[in-house]
Design an enzyme around this catalytic site. Structure first.
Site, PDB file in Angstrom:
ATOM      1  CG  ASP A  53      12.912  24.697  32.147  1.00 50.05           C
ATOM      2  OD1 ASP A  53      13.154  23.723  31.417  1.00 50.05           O
ATOM      3  OD2 ASP A  53      13.732  25.618  32.316  1.00 50.05           O
ATOM      4  CG  ASP A  75      17.954  23.161  35.521  1.00 51.49           C
ATOM      5  OD1 ASP A  75      17.556  22.007  35.787  1.00 51.49           O
ATOM      6  OD2 ASP A  75      17.680  23.751  34.463  1.00 51.49           O
ATOM      7  NE  ARG A 121      16.918  17.939  30.561  1.00 55.80           N
ATOM      8  CZ  ARG A 121      16.673  19.177  30.143  1.00 55.80           C
ATOM      9  NH1 ARG A 121      16.390  20.116  31.030  1.00 55.80           N
ATOM     10  NH2 ARG A 121      16.706  19.461  28.854  1.00 55.80           N
TER      11      ARG A 121
END
Length: 379
Positions: free
Chosen positions: A208, A212, A264
């Site tokens: 993943d 984050d 990202r």
């Protein structure tokens, strides 16, 4: 056995060895007791972690059991310092067979007022993932190998052809305020994405995110860190509809390396995010981690990009520098793309100004500075 601040007695001979040990311990102590000095983490009273921990709340850990015990121990009013030695395999050599098994055994919750610091360049966490859900946390001088989910899930609605998705990030900052991430290396490490094969006509993705920041997290600084060999790297804000994020997600990332990162770098929603003096290296045709975009401008985001350097072959315009994910406020100043100044600003005003003092390097000095100083082992 876990011993607070325990050092193995050594039989020392010669003044030189004693002197060297003294210097080493002194430098180590300074690293462990530092507080945040740059970026958003200096605001809201500052980020101190466990810098003022009492001697009985300072732990040296070298395996998973000791690390978990140090995280679970009572930290006292001034928190704790955890010094991590060598490579720690959180699975203890027992592979995870299911996502639920991984959730139970691999998760490492970081209490508030905690400093975690690697004691050398070899300090690394494997087969585990950190959660910071409490305030005032510092993580420094550590390599985190991004977790590998044994049970990726197929989502036919993800994209035009569907995609495989997995759980767990190397580090999740969720709802916590005042977090400093410094000289941390995030990498897919031993399990790069080309080893996973395909299913349903799509690459089977067992990773993943790397880092984050979400669900109302605030006052976060990422400095002199490395993000290497990863697809979906750094998400700031997890949903377009998360109202707890309003007015929060204030994040700085500076002097960090993004090497072979597909996307990202970061991808932002809502937050007031300051990106300066970062170096991106990659290619749109990389066989494993092709660059899709560097910075993602999402709904409600207010990004200030300043004097960053993107050396990414295949990029010629702004669409892959600042990708449109529903945002409208993006300002860039003085960044370089493949050696050329390029103006990718969408806005002249972003509605906020960094409230902290900082002195960015000239763009032509960034690559050398980041190469010399960013990542675990370079502190």
């Amino acid at each position: 056995m876990l011993k607070p601040h325990g050092l193995t007695p050594l039989a020392l001979t010669g003044g030189i060895l004693v002197s060297l040990l003294s210097v080493s311990l002194s430098a180590h102590a300074e690293i462990a007791t530092d507080v945040a000095t740059t970026g958003w983490a200096t605001q809201n009273g500052g980020t101190k972690g466990g810098s003022r921990a009492a001697a009985n709340n300072i732990y040296t850990v070298k395996n998973a059991a000791e690390l978990k015990a140090a995280l679970a121990a009572s930290g006292g009013s001034n928190g704790r310092i955890i010094k991590e030695r060598g490579v720690i395999d959180v699975s203890d050599g027992k592979p995870y067979t299911k996502t639920s098994d991984m959730k139970q055994r691999a998760r490492l919750d970081i209490p508030g007022k905690t400093t975690i610091v690697g004691t050398s360049s070899s300090a690394e966490i494997r087969e585990g993932f950190f959660y910071a859900k409490e305030n005032d946390v510092i993580i420094r001088n550590l390599t985190i190998e991004n977790p590998w989910d044994p049970e990726p899930v197929w989502d036919p609605e993800d994209g035009s052809a569907g995609n495989w998705n997995s759980e767990y990030d190397g580090l999740t900052v969720e709802g916590a305020s005042n977090v400093w991430i410094d000289h941390v290396t995030f990498t897919d490490g031993r399990r790069t994405d080309d080893q996973n094969g395909t299913a349903n006509g799509r690459p089977k993705q067992h990773h993943d995110g790397a880092l984050d920041v979400k669900n109302g997290a605030n006052y976060v600084t990422i400095s002199y860190s490395v993000f290497r060999n990863h697809e979906k790297n750094n998400l700031i804000g997890s949903s377009d509809s998360k109202t707890p994020d309003d007015g929060k997600l204030k994040v700085t990332n500076h002097n960090s390396l993004f090497e072979n990162i597909s996307s990202r770098g970061p991808r932002v929603r809502v937050g007031q995010v300051h990106l300066y003096n970062n170096h991106h290296i990659g290619s749109t045709t990389h066989k494993v981690y092709p660059c899709v975009y560097a910075q993602g401008v999402g709904k409600g985001s207010k990004i200030f990009s300043e004097r960053n350097v993107l050396d990414i072959s295949g990029i010629s315009g702004c669409s892959k520098v600042a990708a449109d994910y529903g945002g409208s406020v993006y300002r860039d100043s003085g960044s370089l793309v493949n050696g050329s100044v390029i103006s990718c600003s969408w806005s002249t005003s972003i509605g906020w100004t960094p409230p902290y003092s900082y002195t960015p390097l000239a763009a032509d000095k960034v690559a050398a500075d980041v190469k010399a100083k960013a990542g675990a082992g370079k502190i």
